[in-house]
Design an enzyme around this catalytic site. Structure first.
Site, PDB file in Angstrom:
ATOM      1  N   LYS A   1      -7.030   8.304  47.852  1.00 24.31           N
ATOM      2  CA  LYS A   1      -7.991   7.196  47.994  1.00 24.31           C
ATOM      3  C   LYS A   1      -7.272   5.841  47.947  1.00 24.31           C
ATOM      4  O   LYS A   1      -7.547   4.964  48.740  1.00 24.31           O
ATOM      5  CB  LYS A   1      -9.024   7.202  46.849  1.00 24.31           C
TER       6      LYS A   1
ATOM      7  N   ARG B   1     -19.195   7.610  41.223  1.00 23.92           N
ATOM      8  CA  ARG B   1     -18.622   8.900  40.852  1.00 23.92           C
ATOM      9  C   ARG B   1     -19.663   9.823  40.231  1.00 23.92           C
ATOM     10  O   ARG B   1     -19.333  10.934  39.852  1.00 23.92           O
ATOM     11  CB  ARG B   1     -17.529   8.665  39.824  1.00 23.92           C
TER      12      ARG B   1
ATOM     13  N   ARG C   1       3.067  11.566  41.443  1.00 22.60           N
ATOM     14  CA  ARG C   1       2.695  10.191  41.791  1.00 22.60           C
ATOM     15  C   ARG C   1       3.401   9.162  40.915  1.00 22.60           C
ATOM     16  O   ARG C   1       3.441   9.282  39.693  1.00 22.60           O
ATOM     17  CB  ARG C   1       1.179  10.026  41.645  1.00 22.60           C
TER      18      ARG C   1
ATOM     19  N   ARG D   1       1.299   7.312  35.911  1.00 23.88           N
ATOM     20  CA  ARG D   1       0.076   7.084  35.148  1.00 23.88           C
ATOM     21  C   ARG D   1      -0.013   8.070  33.994  1.00 23.88           C
ATOM     22  O   ARG D   1       0.355   9.232  34.141  1.00 23.88           O
ATOM     23  CB  ARG D   1      -1.135   7.261  36.070  1.00 23.88           C
TER      24      ARG D   1
ATOM     25  N   ARG E   1      -9.905  16.058  34.926  1.00 21.90           N
ATOM     26  CA  ARG E   1     -10.404  15.134  35.954  1.00 21.90           C
ATOM     27  C   ARG E   1     -10.955  15.917  37.143  1.00 21.90           C
ATOM     28  O   ARG E   1     -11.980  15.554  37.717  1.00 21.90           O
ATOM     29  CB  ARG E   1      -9.283  14.194  36.427  1.00 21.90           C
TER      30      ARG E   1
HETATM   31  P1  AMP Z   1      -8.877   6.910  39.245  1.00 20.60           P
HETATM   32  O1  AMP Z   1      -7.860   5.818  39.226  1.00 20.60           O
HETATM   33  O2  AMP Z   1      -9.919   6.724  40.308  1.00 20.60           O
HETATM   34  O3  AMP Z   1      -8.233   8.275  39.327  1.00 20.60           O
HETATM   35  O4  AMP Z   1      -9.643   6.852  37.848  1.00 20.60           O
HETATM   36  C1  AMP Z   1      -8.972   7.045  36.622  1.00 20.60           C
HETATM   37  C2  AMP Z   1      -9.970   7.296  35.498  1.00 20.60           C
HETATM   38  O5  AMP Z   1     -10.821   6.152  35.337  1.00 20.60           O
HETATM   39  C3  AMP Z   1     -10.928   8.458  35.708  1.00 20.60           C
HETATM   40  O6  AMP Z   1     -10.359   9.704  35.355  1.00 20.60           O
HETATM   41  C4  AMP Z   1     -12.076   8.067  34.776  1.00 20.60           C
HETATM   42  O7  AMP Z   1     -11.733   8.293  33.407  1.00 20.60           O
HETATM   43  C5  AMP Z   1     -12.141   6.557  34.981  1.00 20.60           C
HETATM   44  N1  AMP Z   1     -13.042   6.199  36.113  1.00 20.60           N
HETATM   45  C6  AMP Z   1     -12.660   5.767  37.336  1.00 20.60           C
HETATM   46  N2  AMP Z   1     -13.719   5.510  38.110  1.00 20.60           N
HETATM   47  C7  AMP Z   1     -14.809   5.783  37.370  1.00 20.60           C
HETATM   48  C8  AMP Z   1     -16.205   5.724  37.621  1.00 20.60           C
HETATM   49  N3  AMP Z   1     -16.706   5.346  38.811  1.00 20.60           N
HETATM   50  N4  AMP Z   1     -17.049   6.086  36.612  1.00 20.60           N
HETATM   51  C9  AMP Z   1     -16.572   6.460  35.404  1.00 20.60           C
HETATM   52  N5  AMP Z   1     -15.276   6.543  35.111  1.00 20.60           N
HETATM   53  C10 AMP Z   1     -14.382   6.215  36.076  1.00 20.60           C
END
Ligand code: AMP
Length: 214
Positions: free
Chosen positions: A14, A89, A128, A161, A172
């Site tokens: 993404k 999400r 990553r 990360r 996740r």
């Molecule tokens: P990402 O960078 O998109 O992989 O997001 C990393 C983490 O942030 C996720 O595993 C969640 O803990 C939190 N997170 C990201 N987007 C959301 C969302 N829309 N709603 C709730 N938690 C989120």
């Protein structure tokens, strides 16, 4: 205005596709994960709470996500479009976003689902690395041109990360299946859902997305 939502399991690309879309079309890019990581880095109760949830692979509350996005969108000014990366999400977030875009006098135009197998996504997550200066994303196993430890574009230091480890990745991914996958039906019924496959070459994926939105 063209508004695009990217939905995908963790580490499907993404962020990479958002960067390519931003460069080609000048769209604003709002990454929910980046917004949350910024708060998580602050020395505050909210920062610690968010950091804890991210490191466990748990979702942050819908209301907080909506308010972060509302603030961010309102601060953007005139933009030709917005890429929603990682938000919504949950079904509740999707419904809240629908009301928000109506309030703001705009709408969602495309929802792009990036499809990837769990094993491939895990491989990508574990490899990553992100530039701590410019945010460029690489994979230490497949980006062979990469200089060891440093960004190719700006020489910034590359970091992993904290949630890109096997245990958190599995949480996740399971959260994605349980909470995020149901929103695909929501957008399918609205006629907005398009699927692309996450293949090796990021440019191929991007060309498919560009064909959808043109
Ligand atoms: P990402 O960078 O998109 O992989 O997001 C990393 C983490 O942030 C996720 O595993 C969640 O803990 C939190 N997170 C990201 N987007 C959301 C969302 N829309 N709603 C709730 N938690 C989120």
């Amino acid at each position: 205005m063209t508004n695009i939502i990217l939905i995908a399991p963790p580490a499907a690309g993404k962020g990479t596709q958002s960067d390519l879309l931003k460069t080609r079309y000048n769209y604003a890019h709002i990454s929910s994960g980046d917004l949350l990581r910024e708060i998580a880095a602050t020395d505050s109760d909210l920062g610690r709470e968010i950091n804890d949830k991210i490191s466990k692979g748990i979702l942050i509350e819908d209301e907080l996500m909506l308010s972060l996005f509302r603030q961010k969108i309102e601060s953007l000014g005139d933009v030709p479009g917005i890429i929603f990366d990682g938000f919504p999400r949950t079904l509740k977030q999707a419904e809240m976003l629908d009301s928000l875009v109506v309030d703001l006098g705009t709408s969602i135009n495309y929802v792009i689902y990036i499809e990837i197998e769990k094993e491939e996504a895990m491989k990508r997550a574990l490899g990553r690395v992100t530039c701590s200066k410019c945010g460029a994303i690489y994979n230490k196993y497949s980006d062979l041109f990469m200089k060891a430890g440093f960004c190719n574009k700006c020489e910034g230091e590359l970091t992993s990360r904290s949630d890109d480890n096997e245990e958190t990745f599995i949480n996740r991914f399971n959260t994605y299946i349980e909470k995020t996958q149901p929103i695909m039906d929501y957008y399918r019924q609205k006629g907005l859902l398009y699927t692309v496959k996450a293949c090796e070459d990021r440019e191929d994926v991007f060309n498919e997305i560009a064909d959808i939105i043109k």
